[in-house]
Design an enzyme around this catalytic site. Structure first.
Site, PDB file in Angstrom:
ATOM      1  N   CYS A  54       9.999 -38.303  89.390  1.00  0.00           N
ATOM      2  CA  CYS A  54      10.646 -38.031  88.175  1.00  0.00           C
ATOM      3  C   CYS A  54       9.249 -37.058  88.157  1.00  0.00           C
ATOM      4  O   CYS A  54       7.712 -37.378  88.162  1.00  0.00           O
ATOM      5  CB  CYS A  54      11.125 -38.543  86.836  1.00  0.00           C
ATOM      6  SG  CYS A  54      11.201 -37.471  85.019  1.00  0.00           S
TER       7      CYS A  54
ATOM      8  N   ASN B   6      11.866 -44.533  92.910  1.00  0.00           N
ATOM      9  CA  ASN B   6      13.405 -45.532  92.636  1.00  0.00           C
ATOM     10  C   ASN B   6      12.974 -46.469  93.495  1.00  0.00           C
ATOM     11  O   ASN B   6      12.988 -46.731  94.383  1.00  0.00           O
ATOM     12  CB  ASN B   6      14.397 -44.151  93.659  1.00  0.00           C
ATOM     13  CG  ASN B   6      14.492 -43.143  92.667  1.00  0.00           C
ATOM     14  OD1 ASN B   6      15.459 -43.489  91.888  1.00  0.00           O
ATOM     15  ND2 ASN B   6      13.809 -42.227  92.776  1.00  0.00           N
TER      16      ASN B   6
ATOM     17  N   HIS C 142      14.196 -47.115  88.197  1.00  0.00           N
ATOM     18  CA  HIS C 142      13.008 -47.448  88.293  1.00  0.00           C
ATOM     19  C   HIS C 142      11.844 -48.456  89.003  1.00  0.00           C
ATOM     20  O   HIS C 142      12.154 -49.418  88.528  1.00  0.00           O
ATOM     21  CB  HIS C 142      12.337 -45.782  87.962  1.00  0.00           C
ATOM     22  CG  HIS C 142      12.910 -44.566  88.378  1.00  0.00           C
ATOM     23  ND1 HIS C 142      12.397 -43.383  88.773  1.00  0.00           N
ATOM     24  CD2 HIS C 142      14.101 -44.574  88.553  1.00  0.00           C
ATOM     25  CE1 HIS C 142      12.481 -42.814  88.735  1.00  0.00           C
ATOM     26  NE2 HIS C 142      14.480 -42.809  88.899  1.00  0.00           N
TER      27      HIS C 142
ATOM     28  N   ASP D  80      16.959 -36.793  94.314  1.00  0.00           N
ATOM     29  CA  ASP D  80      15.645 -37.672  93.692  1.00  0.00           C
ATOM     30  C   ASP D  80      14.563 -37.492  94.345  1.00  0.00           C
ATOM     31  O   ASP D  80      13.826 -36.660  94.145  1.00  0.00           O
ATOM     32  CB  ASP D  80      16.115 -39.112  93.018  1.00  0.00           C
ATOM     33  CG  ASP D  80      15.802 -39.176  92.137  1.00  0.00           C
ATOM     34  OD1 ASP D  80      14.106 -38.778  92.017  1.00  0.00           O
ATOM     35  OD2 ASP D  80      16.158 -39.884  91.500  1.00  0.00           O
TER      36      ASP D  80
HETATM   37 ZN    ZN Z   1      15.430 -41.544  90.078  1.00  0.00          ZN
END
Ligand code: ZN
Length: 306
Positions: free
Chosen positions: A243, A252, A212, A17
């Site tokens: 994202c 996050n 997040h 991520d």
């Molecule tokens: Zn995430």
């Protein structure tokens, strides 16, 4: 409201991520070094990389090389993100260094189309086939549902719709469902109600919260999720990640902020906070910029008498 647990599970998602959302490609050797540092912190679940198309996400084009070289302790379960059936084919061709796959889709049509270019139903059918092939290879499957708590394009996302998608994923063989607050729209009251319904609808399944910190409510949502019975979380060291759509949807919750709060509350994670802060400091040095994590800035809580 449930009794707080004595222990929770944390999956570190920064190497996927986080690294995916950096504008620059991090050198493979640096990725491996950072992942191995994470592996030494006591984390038992790490999302290591993703089998996405290299021309779409060049940041993770080295998935095979990373998996090939990274050395993690025996009891660490490594997972990879699989975007579609072609991604699974590539993962299975390689087939080494990971025990879990994670397949994702969005709970809103608009976010799903913008993120993966197809309607939800098509994504679901693809994931059903993906999970079935992955399971026949002995892999554990997690289904992740993005924008579960609100969509930046459509606003309110009905809980029933999210849970209907989750049930389909469970029927397809997912042993764990992750609910993502992809753009940081959730609030603690909503989170508590959401997970109460989710535990009713999905008995016996591991339910994971992926919050997040886009609007600073990430840890408040963690507390609400704990009180609703959630025992599994995903977070990202240094507060890396975000994202791809819409632009600006960053952050996050930082794993060290999460671990610090849980330990202060008397909840065990099995993670060495000082070692984790070291890993985030190393990531900061590699990226050449300050990361958003609070514990990284302030240091762990020090209770010594002065
Ligand atoms: Zn995430």
């Amino acid at each position: 409201m449930q009794e707080l647990p004595s222990r929770v599970q944390i999956r570190e998602v920064g190497p996927r991520d986080g690294f995916q959302n950096e504008p620059e490609v991090i050198p493979t050797a640096e990725k491996i070094r950072l992942i191995e540092m994470l592996g030494g912190t006591g984390l038992r679940r790490i999302e290591v990389t993703s089998f996405v198309r290299p021309d779409v996400i060049p940041q993770l084009a080295d998935a095979e090389q990373v998996l090939d070289a990274v050395r993690l302790p025996q009891d660490v379960s490594a997972s990879v993100l699989i975007p579609n059936e072609r991604g699974l084919e590539r993962a299975l061709r390689y087939r080494g260094g990971f025990q879990e796959i994670n397949g994702f889709l969005s709970a809103s049509e608009t976010h799903n189309r913008k993120n993966v270019g197809r309607p939800i139903e098509e994504s679901l059918c693809g994931l059903e086939r993906t999970f079935s092939s992955a399971r026949s290879e002995g892999l554990r499957c997690e289904g992740v549902i993005s924008v579960s708590f609100g969509c930046p394009y459509e606003g309110h996302v009905p809980v029933e719709r999210v849970l209907a998608i989750a049930c389909r994923l469970a029927d397809a063989g997912a042993e764990e469902i992750g609910f993502g607050d992809t753009t940081g729209m959730a609030n603690p009251v909503q989170v508590r109600e959401f997970f109460a319904s989710a535990f009713d609808a999905l008995p016996g399944l591991e339910l994971t919260a992926h919050f997040h910190n886009t609007r600073g409510q990430g840890l408040a949502n963690v507390l609400a999720a704990l009180e609703a019975g959630v025992r599994s979380f995903e977070s990202s060291f240094g507060e890396l990640g975000g994202c791809p759509v819409p632009p600006g949807a960053t952050g996050n919750i930082a794993t060290e902020d999460l671990v610090s709060m849980l330990h202060e509350m008397g909840i065990d994670t099995g993670i060495d906070l000082a070692a984790l802060v070291e890993a985030s400091r190393a990531a900061q040095a590699v990226l050449g910029r300050s990361l958003g994590s609070h514990v990284l800035t302030a240091g762990p809580v020090d209770w010594a008498d002065h």
